[in-house]
Each structure stands twice: as C-alpha cells, then as structure tokens.
Design a protein around this motif. Structure first.
Motif, PDB file in Angstrom:
ATOM      1  N   ASP A  11       0.824  -1.213   0.000  1.00  0.00           N
ATOM      2  CA  ASP A  11       0.000   0.000   0.000  1.00  0.00           C
ATOM      3  C   ASP A  11       0.856   1.260   0.000  1.00  0.00           C
ATOM      4  O   ASP A  11       0.424   2.292  -0.501  1.00  0.00           O
ATOM      5  CB  ASP A  11      -0.918   0.010   1.230  1.00  0.00           C
ATOM      6  N   GLU A  12       2.035   1.166   0.584  1.00  0.00           N
ATOM      7  CA  GLU A  12       2.935   2.316   0.578  1.00  0.00           C
ATOM      8  C   GLU A  12       4.375   1.863   0.742  1.00  0.00           C
ATOM      9  O   GLU A  12       4.646   0.764   1.220  1.00  0.00           O
ATOM     10  CB  GLU A  12       2.566   3.334   1.665  1.00  0.00           C
ATOM     11  N   LEU A  21      11.027   0.740   3.544  1.00  0.00           N
ATOM     12  CA  LEU A  21       9.977  -0.014   4.209  1.00  0.00           C
ATOM     13  C   LEU A  21       8.788  -0.096   3.265  1.00  0.00           C
ATOM     14  O   LEU A  21       8.447   0.891   2.615  1.00  0.00           O
ATOM     15  CB  LEU A  21       9.573   0.687   5.507  1.00  0.00           C
ATOM     16  N   GLU A  22       8.190  -1.272   3.186  1.00  0.00           N
ATOM     17  CA  GLU A  22       6.964  -1.447   2.429  1.00  0.00           C
ATOM     18  C   GLU A  22       5.877  -1.883   3.401  1.00  0.00           C
ATOM     19  O   GLU A  22       6.117  -2.771   4.228  1.00  0.00           O
ATOM     20  CB  GLU A  22       7.168  -2.478   1.325  1.00  0.00           C
ATOM     21  N   ALA A  32       4.644  -4.760   7.962  1.00  0.00           N
ATOM     22  CA  ALA A  32       5.746  -4.067   7.302  1.00  0.00           C
ATOM     23  C   ALA A  32       6.840  -5.044   6.905  1.00  0.00           C
ATOM     24  O   ALA A  32       7.131  -5.999   7.618  1.00  0.00           O
ATOM     25  CB  ALA A  32       6.332  -3.012   8.232  1.00  0.00           C
ATOM     26  N   VAL A  33       7.444  -4.767   5.758  1.00  0.00           N
ATOM     27  CA  VAL A  33       8.662  -5.444   5.329  1.00  0.00           C
ATOM     28  C   VAL A  33       9.731  -4.362   5.259  1.00  0.00           C
ATOM     29  O   VAL A  33       9.628  -3.424   4.462  1.00  0.00           O
ATOM     30  CB  VAL A  33       8.501  -6.115   3.953  1.00  0.00           C
ATOM     31  N   ALA A 112       4.647  -0.326  10.382  1.00  0.00           N
ATOM     32  CA  ALA A 112       3.900  -0.067   9.152  1.00  0.00           C
ATOM     33  C   ALA A 112       3.200   1.292   9.194  1.00  0.00           C
ATOM     34  O   ALA A 112       3.070   1.962   8.179  1.00  0.00           O
ATOM     35  CB  ALA A 112       2.879  -1.173   8.911  1.00  0.00           C
ATOM     36  N   GLN A 113       2.763   1.694  10.376  1.00  0.00           N
ATOM     37  CA  GLN A 113       2.005   2.939  10.499  1.00  0.00           C
ATOM     38  C   GLN A 113       2.886   4.179  10.584  1.00  0.00           C
ATOM     39  O   GLN A 113       2.539   5.212  10.026  1.00  0.00           O
ATOM     40  CB  GLN A 113       1.111   2.882  11.740  1.00  0.00           C
TER      41      GLN A 113
END
Length: 119
Positions: A11-12, A21-22, A32-33, A112-113
């Motif tokens: 998504d981002e 970071l993805e 998150a990755v 992730a956030q």
C-alpha cells in the motif's frame, strides 16, 4: 471477512538512507517489510527523520535474511538473524552486521504505520 493482499504490491513504500519499508494495511493488521542495506544504522538513517535519539517503535519481528544488532537504551544488546522471531520494546538503536542486506517482517503495526515518517 476475508482480506488478502500481496507483498509485491504494498500500500505504501517509505525510502530512507540505506533502506526502505513497504507496508500493507488491512483490517486489524498493519504489516511491514523492512529492507536495510549494509551500513544502515537506525540512529543515522532513520533517527534524523523520526527526530528522536532512539527508535520509539515496538517491534514484533521475523528476520528473513541478514543479521541485525540491537542495542537497548538500558544497555542490553543482542543480534538477530535468519529465522529469528523477536520482540523489541521502544528505546533502541539497531544496525546491519556484515555485508548482507537485512530483511525483517514486522507484525506489531507501529512500524507499518509510523516508522520513518517525518512529523
């Protein structure tokens, strides 16, 4: 409910020095990755973006590849590597060990956030 997303279509994406970071955002899960290149260190690559002296994100992680050294603000430290599952509370620095790229999956949500987002 059933919700499915593919990691190769995040998504981002957030880029920062020596890494990125993805993030995938789903109902009840922010995943998150994180990819860190050799020479990456949180205090040098992400700290200036976060504006804090140490990482303030809680991590529930799984190391896919590479080795990461983590030093807690209280002085405790350890390394994590491929196949390791770890929990790390806020208040730490971390850096890539060696010449291999590090890939970490993080399930805690905060990464992730908010990770590497300027305020």
């Amino acid at each position: 409910m059933l919700e499915i997303k593919m990691l190769d279509k995040p998504d981002e994406r957030r880029d920062f020095p020596r890494g990125h970071l993805e993030a995938v955002h789903m109902s009840g899960l922010d995943f998150a990755v994180a990819t860190f290149e050799p020479g990456w260190r949180w205090s040098e690559s992400v700290g200036p973006i976060a504006g804090t002296e140490s990482c303030r994100i809680h991590h529930n992680g799984y190391v896919v590849q590479g080795r990461l050294h983590i030093r807690m603000d209280d002085g405790g430290e350890s390394e994590v590597g491929p196949g390791d599952v770890f929990v790390c509370s806020p208040g730490h620095d971390a850096w890539v060990v060696g010449d291999d790229q590090v890939v970490v999956y993080d399930f805690a949500g905060g990464m992730a956030q908010e990770y590497a987002k300027a305020d």
